[in-house]
Write an enzyme that holds these catalytic residues in place. Structure first.
Site, short mmCIF file in Angstrom:
data_model
loop_
_atom_site.label_atom_id
_atom_site.label_comp_id
_atom_site.label_asym_id
_atom_site.label_seq_id
_atom_site.Cartn_x
_atom_site.Cartn_y
_atom_site.Cartn_z
N LYS A 193 0.84 -1.18 0.00
CA LYS A 193 0.00 0.00 0.00
C LYS A 193 0.89 1.26 0.00
O LYS A 193 2.03 1.16 0.44
CB LYS A 193 -0.95 0.00 1.20
CG LYS A 193 -0.25 0.31 2.54
CD LYS A 193 -1.23 0.65 3.61
CE LYS A 193 -1.34 2.12 3.84
NZ LYS A 193 -0.39 2.68 4.80
N LYS A 204 -1.72 -9.76 10.95
CA LYS A 204 -1.56 -9.74 12.41
C LYS A 204 -2.34 -10.90 13.02
O LYS A 204 -3.48 -11.17 12.61
CB LYS A 204 -2.08 -8.41 12.99
CG LYS A 204 -1.18 -7.22 12.65
CD LYS A 204 -1.71 -5.96 13.30
CE LYS A 204 -0.97 -4.74 12.79
NZ LYS A 204 0.19 -4.38 13.57
N ASP A 208 -4.11 7.04 4.68
CA ASP A 208 -3.03 6.20 5.21
C ASP A 208 -3.57 5.02 6.02
O ASP A 208 -3.00 3.93 5.97
CB ASP A 208 -2.13 7.07 6.12
CG ASP A 208 -0.91 6.33 6.63
OD1 ASP A 208 -0.22 5.70 5.79
OD2 ASP A 208 -0.62 6.37 7.84
N HIS A 257 -6.37 -0.36 6.35
CA HIS A 257 -6.41 -1.16 7.57
C HIS A 257 -7.79 -1.13 8.25
O HIS A 257 -8.34 -2.16 8.61
CB HIS A 257 -5.37 -0.67 8.58
CG HIS A 257 -3.99 -0.55 8.01
ND1 HIS A 257 -3.49 -1.44 7.08
CD2 HIS A 257 -2.99 0.35 8.23
CE1 HIS A 257 -2.24 -1.09 6.77
NE2 HIS A 257 -1.93 -0.01 7.45
N LYS A 310 -2.52 9.86 14.85
CA LYS A 310 -1.12 9.88 15.28
C LYS A 310 -1.04 10.69 16.57
O LYS A 310 -1.89 11.55 16.83
CB LYS A 310 -0.26 10.58 14.23
CG LYS A 310 -0.27 9.89 12.87
CD LYS A 310 0.86 8.90 12.75
CE LYS A 310 0.94 8.28 11.37
NZ LYS A 310 1.44 6.89 11.41
C1 BG6 Z 1 1.06 1.88 8.01
C2 BG6 Z 1 0.88 3.36 7.98
O1 BG6 Z 1 0.34 1.29 6.98
O2 BG6 Z 1 0.59 1.37 9.25
C3 BG6 Z 1 1.61 4.02 9.14
O3 BG6 Z 1 1.36 3.89 6.75
C4 BG6 Z 1 1.19 3.39 10.46
O4 BG6 Z 1 1.37 5.42 9.17
C5 BG6 Z 1 1.28 1.87 10.38
O5 BG6 Z 1 2.05 3.88 11.46
C6 BG6 Z 1 0.69 1.22 11.61
O6 BG6 Z 1 0.98 -0.14 11.61
P1 BG6 Z 1 1.14 -0.95 12.97
O7 BG6 Z 1 1.38 -2.35 12.52
O8 BG6 Z 1 2.30 -0.34 13.70
O9 BG6 Z 1 -0.14 -0.78 13.70
#
Ligand code: BG6
Length: 484
Positions: free
Chosen positions: A145, A179, A232, A237, A336
């Site tokens: 992605k 995950k 993002d 997700h 964030k």
């Molecule tokens: C990524 C995003 O896809 O996922 C990031 O681009 C984000 O901004 C990350 O920090 C989060 O992933 P995880 O596995 O740390 O929850």
């Protein structure tokens, strides 16, 4: 169980993703004897580098991602023998692809091209692979992605990639699907008799999906400012989590059975116009504050650009117009620099139809699925507080903690996903129509936000997001789960 021997070419072989995730994931699978010594891993990038220098770069990356107890120099030395490096400018003409081609056997073993590059290069790399006669029925391509930044650009990338590879050869990664706890969502729903009968608008009041991070931009300001939290995190997700919670039971674990159910959810999401964007969504941007006791600058200072109106937080009241879910809100939020890193899903059940205990019986059952960290499933039930006094009811969890029940190391998402690519199992990867349907929904919201033309609401770094996010639920007489 070891996977069949494979050849893997990583474009962007010296990049951040390769060093932080891919090489360590492969090393861990090797340590677990899942990758045999006859497989090959070829890093490919623009810079001139010897095989030895590449192996050294990989060693440092793997040390950083491996616990002392798992690391042995012997294991590393034998893993390093699988590694190779090829310098290549991907815009170079066909003849310059020859050295890479000659490193591959191109027989019937899986030959995987992992595109860990900027998405703008995907189509060009695929076209060049074809021109260089490096695509066979045993080839697979893995796309990271973001696939595009809207429906049109995603469709263009998909057109270009699909012109070279069959859909069954294309693995679009969403690392959340790798995950452990996310995979457990399907097990929880579809292998327990308890939940399915109550998994609908008849018994569920609403659902909350939170993916909160305390990290900031982490050196990705250039990418992030053009993207924002919606593109993002939500487009991929969070919508994937929503699909797993909301989809109908697939007929089997077959990849297309699962993906067909997920896409029905995406297509049933109520689309946005300006009015709905105003009432059903919140955009936020972090201002300076304290995260875990440490002062951090605000987004604009992190970025070094005073006028950006990119959102670093988003909250959405989403609705799914189908029989199972009509009228049930799915509150989604991600941001964030929030108070703590936590990803969790809360299924809030309705109150009993008639409480014989008066007001004591409120705060209805909820199922809390903690995805990370502290992976757990908690089912909150009412019980009577012991004691001779009046009848007092308390809500307490049946607590299934991963850490207490499993002492094994949880593999990183990429370990599982890379092995699935080798096995050719597409179940945890997104199909073209899924990615595009998600973009259509997100595109409407972005257009509506542009129409509304409102700056994001401020929130203090280290908080739960802007006040307007709490108000989004408050207006419905609800509140975000505060964790327990
Ligand atoms: C990524 C995003 O896809 O996922 C990031 O681009 C984000 O901004 C990350 O920090 C989060 O992933 P995880 O596995 O740390 O929850």
């Amino acid at each position: 169980i070891p996977v069949e021997p494979f050849e893997l070419v990583i474009f962007g072989g010296t990049g951040d993703l390769t060093r932080r995730k891919l090489l360590p994931a492969l090393f861990h699978r090797y340590l677990d004897d899942q990758i045999t010594d006859d497989s090959r891993i070829i890093g490919c990038a623009r810079s001139e580098m010897s095989r030895e220098a590449y192996a050294e770069m990989a060693r440092e990356a793997c040390i950083a991602a491996t616990s002392d107890s798992d690391w042995t120099d012997d294991a590393w030395d034998s893993f390093a023998k699988l590694l190779d490096y090829q310098q290549l400018d991907i815009s170079a003409p066909k003849k310059e692809w020859k050295p890479l081609r000659s490193k591959l056997s191109l027989d019937d073993r899986a030959c995987i091209y992992y595109l860990a590059t900027a998405p703008a290069l995907y189509v060009q790399i695929c076209a060049s692979l074809k021109k260089a006669e490096m695509v066979t029925s045993a080839s697979r391509v893995v796309l990271e992605k973001p696939i595009g930044r809207d429906f049109d650009s995603a469709a263009k990338i998909n057109d270009g990639v699909c012109a070279v590879f069959d859909e069954s050869q294309i693995f679009r990664i969403d690392h959340y699907l790798g995950k452990e706890t996310v995979q457990n969502l399907m097990v929880l729903r579809f292998s327990n008799t308890l939940f399915e009968p109550v998994w609908s608008r008849h018994h569920i009041d609403h659902v909350q999906i939170t993916v909160a991070e305390n990290l900031g931009l982490e050196g990705r300001a250039g990418y992030y400012d053009k993207s924002g939290a919606l593109r993002d995190m939500v487009q991929n997700h969070i919508l994937q989590l929503l699909c797993l919670i909301a989809m109908e039971p697939p007929n089997s674990m077959d990849a297309d059975e699962i993906r067909t159910e997920k896409i029905k959810v995406l297509r049933a999401l109520v689309r946005f116009d300006e009015e709905r964007a105003r009432t059903h969504t919140v955009r936020g941007q972090y201002a300076e504050g304290l995260v875990n006791g440490t002062p951090v600058p605000g987004y604009l200072d992190d970025l070094g650009e005073p006028n950006s109106s990119t959102e670093t937080f988003v909250a959405i009241k989403a609705e799914i117009d189908n029989w199972r879910w009509a009228g049930i809100p799915f509150y989604l939020r991600t941001g964030k620099r929030m108070k703590r890193r936590t990803s969790e899903i809360v299924i809030q059940f309705k109150n009993v139809a008639h409480s014989i205990f008066g007001s004591n019986g409120e705060d209805a059952n909820k199922l809390v699925i903690k995805l990370q960290p502290d992976e757990a499933v908690r089912l909150f039930l009412h019980i009577k507080e012991p004691g001779p006094g009046g009848l007092r009811i308390k809500s307490l969890p049946l607590n299934l903690s991963y850490a207490e029940n499993f002492t094994v190391r949880y593999p990183d998402a990429y370990e599982r996903l890379l092995m699935d690519v080798v096995r050719g199992n597409l179940a945890l990867f997104m199909r073209r129509d899924e990615v595009e349907a998600a973009w259509r929904w997100v595109d409407d919201l972005i257009a509506a936000w542009e129409g509304v033309d409102k700056k994001p609401d401020d929130y203090t770094a280290g908080s739960d997001g802007p006040v307007s996010s709490a108000m989004l639920l408050d207006r419905d007489g609800r509140s975000w789960w505060q964790g327990q």
